[in-house]
Design a protein around this motif. Structure first.
Motif, mmCIF file in Angstrom:
data_model
loop_
_atom_site.group_PDB
_atom_site.id
_atom_site.type_symbol
_atom_site.label_atom_id
_atom_site.label_comp_id
_atom_site.label_asym_id
_atom_site.label_seq_id
_atom_site.Cartn_x
_atom_site.Cartn_y
_atom_site.Cartn_z
ATOM 1 N N PHE A 191 7.206 71.577 24.226
ATOM 2 C CA PHE A 191 7.297 72.329 25.479
ATOM 3 C C PHE A 191 7.409 73.837 25.228
ATOM 4 O O PHE A 191 6.773 74.642 25.927
ATOM 5 N N SER A 192 8.193 74.211 24.220
ATOM 6 C CA SER A 192 8.482 75.634 23.994
ATOM 7 C C SER A 192 7.553 76.287 22.985
ATOM 8 O O SER A 192 7.571 77.512 22.820
ATOM 9 N N ALA A 193 6.726 75.490 22.301
ATOM 10 C CA ALA A 193 5.840 76.036 21.267
ATOM 11 C C ALA A 193 4.528 76.521 21.877
ATOM 12 O O ALA A 193 4.145 76.103 22.971
ATOM 13 N N PRO A 194 3.817 77.414 21.166
ATOM 14 C CA PRO A 194 2.467 77.787 21.619
ATOM 15 C C PRO A 194 1.576 76.547 21.655
ATOM 16 O O PRO A 194 1.794 75.621 20.883
ATOM 17 N N PRO A 195 0.613 76.468 22.576
ATOM 18 C CA PRO A 195 0.164 77.547 23.454
ATOM 19 C C PRO A 195 0.946 77.673 24.753
ATOM 20 O O PRO A 195 0.624 78.537 25.580
ATOM 21 N N PHE A 196 1.965 76.823 24.979
ATOM 22 C CA PHE A 196 2.656 76.832 26.271
ATOM 23 C C PHE A 196 3.807 77.832 26.286
ATOM 24 O O PHE A 196 3.920 78.641 27.201
ATOM 25 N N SER A 197 4.677 77.761 25.288
ATOM 26 C CA SER A 197 5.826 78.670 25.182
ATOM 27 C C SER A 197 6.604 78.731 26.495
ATOM 28 O O SER A 197 6.953 79.817 26.992
ATOM 29 N N LEU A 198 6.870 77.551 27.058
ATOM 30 C CA LEU A 198 7.587 77.480 28.330
ATOM 31 C C LEU A 198 9.082 77.644 28.103
ATOM 32 O O LEU A 198 9.623 77.156 27.114
ATOM 33 N N PRO A 199 9.776 78.311 29.017
ATOM 34 C CA PRO A 199 11.213 78.521 28.855
ATOM 35 C C PRO A 199 11.979 77.198 28.863
ATOM 36 O O PRO A 199 11.642 76.288 29.632
ATOM 37 N N PRO A 200 13.006 77.071 28.037
ATOM 38 C CA PRO A 200 13.803 75.834 28.010
ATOM 39 C C PRO A 200 14.397 75.469 29.366
ATOM 40 O O PRO A 200 14.606 74.284 29.653
ATOM 41 N N SER A 201 14.659 76.465 30.193
ATOM 42 C CA SER A 201 15.268 76.208 31.503
ATOM 43 C C SER A 201 14.352 75.431 32.436
ATOM 44 O O SER A 201 14.817 74.881 33.453
ATOM 45 N N ARG A 202 13.051 75.352 32.106
ATOM 46 C CA ARG A 202 12.122 74.644 32.973
ATOM 47 C C ARG A 202 11.965 73.166 32.583
ATOM 48 O O ARG A 202 11.152 72.458 33.165
ATOM 49 N N LEU A 203 12.720 72.721 31.604
ATOM 50 C CA LEU A 203 12.715 71.311 31.183
ATOM 51 C C LEU A 203 14.140 70.786 31.287
ATOM 52 O O LEU A 203 15.047 71.255 30.609
ATOM 53 N N ILE A 204 14.331 69.803 32.153
ATOM 54 C CA ILE A 204 15.666 69.270 32.444
ATOM 55 C C ILE A 204 15.660 67.768 32.204
ATOM 56 O O ILE A 204 14.717 67.067 32.601
ATOM 57 N N PHE A 205 16.711 67.267 31.557
ATOM 58 C CA PHE A 205 16.788 65.844 31.245
ATOM 59 C C PHE A 205 17.838 65.156 32.120
ATOM 60 O O PHE A 205 18.895 65.721 32.413
ATOM 61 N N ALA A 206 17.518 63.927 32.494
ATOM 62 C CA ALA A 206 18.416 63.104 33.309
ATOM 63 C C ALA A 206 18.955 61.967 32.454
ATOM 64 O O ALA A 206 18.198 61.331 31.718
ATOM 65 N N PRO A 207 20.248 61.670 32.545
ATOM 66 C CA PRO A 207 20.803 60.542 31.790
ATOM 67 C C PRO A 207 20.506 59.215 32.477
ATOM 68 O O PRO A 207 20.126 59.182 33.658
ATOM 69 N N LEU A 208 20.652 58.133 31.749
ATOM 70 C CA LEU A 208 20.571 56.805 32.363
ATOM 71 C C LEU A 208 21.762 56.606 33.287
ATOM 72 O O LEU A 208 22.896 56.945 32.937
ATOM 73 N N VAL A 209 21.507 56.048 34.463
ATOM 74 C CA VAL A 209 22.565 55.769 35.435
ATOM 75 C C VAL A 209 22.302 54.406 36.060
ATOM 76 O O VAL A 209 21.200 53.859 35.951
#
Length: 405
Positions: A249-267
């Protein structure tokens, strides 16, 4: 390996005599999963058994000494029989045959333990139907029919191992309407799940093993083309999975900010269904679609975006897998389109190629008029064919009457 023919057929393999239109139909269901508190089958079918009309005598054979995890209607209708899975398959087959079912519906197939198949190989009923448990062609000599629909199994040249019974709508049944509660405030849900208060939320809360590399790269490309406030919300399967996904997600060619990827736990299931309403769109996984989870998102008004390539489409020889994405010729890769047809979104949210899938993601986030039309179609669960369980049961009963007549 099971033999090509049953070892001890308890019922003749020749066509059984037809029933008259006025005759009741003895319908039996067989499953090893009905006592499971976490398996999706009892969750999906809890309303089905008791909705059968009186001409149908229903018996549920549960391959577990424990009682079913769900209450399937009044105690006298349907009848639940717990079978001890430690007994020999022939003994269990005899128990089923003793109740003289006209039709036996296998709710497991090859998606669970081998015991149901070992029982069915003894042919304890004159007509055996494969349904729900295994989203693929079973290819077993002891099966007569498979219940599907025209989207997941269109008419194709060549002979199939079992005869297909095609439902008029989606073959996938749900009991979500009976469980629907008050929808929680979206802002509150977003705060609880560490999602931005504003901005478009692309969600995929399916198992991580369903996400293929080509699809994930398409998601990253779409995120890079979408407004910077949009985010991707994924179900976590552990620290290693999160680290691997973040690395791409954060590597080229995308280099997207970490804040734009959010993880959800199992519930737990109830919390899972409730929180999906925090998303704007649910991203289907083309290699193996969202089945139960697809129903979950649609039941709370979150549209699904799926991929279904045209039948017989030529594969461009110059395309790599990462460019063209998974093929969608198997049942498990066509369920999302079936669900979308049943909620009236097949014209807007079923992409014909991976590129179109990516473009639709971007359009959902940028085109407010388009998005308003999409979201409006799934806003009211009471108006969606997919969640009309009683109508589904009536259509299934019509198929049962066809095969016994």
């Amino acid at each position: 390996h099971l033999p090509a023919e049953p070892l001890h057929p308890l019922v003749s393999s020749s066509p059984p005599p037809p029933l008259r239109a006025s005759d009741p139909i003895n319908v039996a269901y067989l499953s090893p999963d009905l006592a499971s508190p976490s398996h999706p089958l009892p969750y999906l079918m809890s309303s089905v058994f008791s909705l059968h009309s009186p001409p149908h005598n229903v018996t549920i054979f549960s391959l577990s000494p424990a009682p079913p995890a769900q209450r399937f209607g009044a105690p006298a209708h349907p009848h639940v029989v717990s079978l001890d899975p430690s007994l020999p398959p022939l003994s269990l087959a005899l128990s089923i045959a003793s109740r003289s079912p006209d039709v036996l519906v296998d709710l497991c197939g090859h998606a669970g333990p081998s015991l149901p198949s070992e029982i069915l190989a003894h042919r304890p009923a004159p007509r055996i139907v494969s349904y729900m448990g295994f989203p693929g062609e079973p290819g077993d000599a002891y099966l007569d029919y498979q219940l599907l629909d025209a989207v997941v199994e269109p008419e194709r040249p060549g002979k199939r191992g079992v005869q297909v019974l095609r439902m008029p709508g989606s073959y996938f049944v749900t009991s979500h309407k009976d469980r629907a509660g008050e929808r929680r405030d979206r802002g509150e849900l977003r705060r609880e799940n560490n999602l931005p208060a504003s901005g478009f939320v692309f969600a995929c809360l399916s198992r991580a093993d369903k996400i293929d590399p080509a699809t994930f790269l398409a998601w990253c490309r779409a995120l890079s083309r979408s407004p910077p406030t949009s985010v991707l919300w994924l179900l976590s399967s552990g620290p290693l999975m999160e680290a691997n996904v973040r690395a791409v997600f954060s590597a080229p060619p995308f280099s997207l900010p970490p804040s734009r990827l959010i993880f959800a736990p199992l519930v737990p299931t109830a919390s899972h269904v409730s929180r999906i309403a925090a998303a704007d769109v649910f991203l289907d996984t083309p290699a193996y679609n969202a089945h139960t989870v697809g129903c979950d998102c649609l039941s709370v008004g979150v549209p699904l975006l799926s991929l279904l390539k045209p039948e017989g489409a030529e594969r461009a020889t110059e395309d790599t897998f990462l460019e063209r994405g998974p093929d969608t010729d198997k049942i498990s890769g066509r369920v999302g389109a079936s669900l979308l047809r049943a909620v009236g979104l097949d014209d807007l949210m079923v992409a014909g190629s991976l590129r179109e899938y990516e473009d639709l993601m971007v359009r959902c986030a940028e085109d407010e008029r388009f998005w308003g039309e999409v979201a409006g179609r799934v806003a009211d669960i009471d108006k969606l064919e997919l969640f009309d369980t009683e109508a589904w049961v009536r259509a299934f009963e019509g198929k049962l009457r066809e095969i016994v007549s």
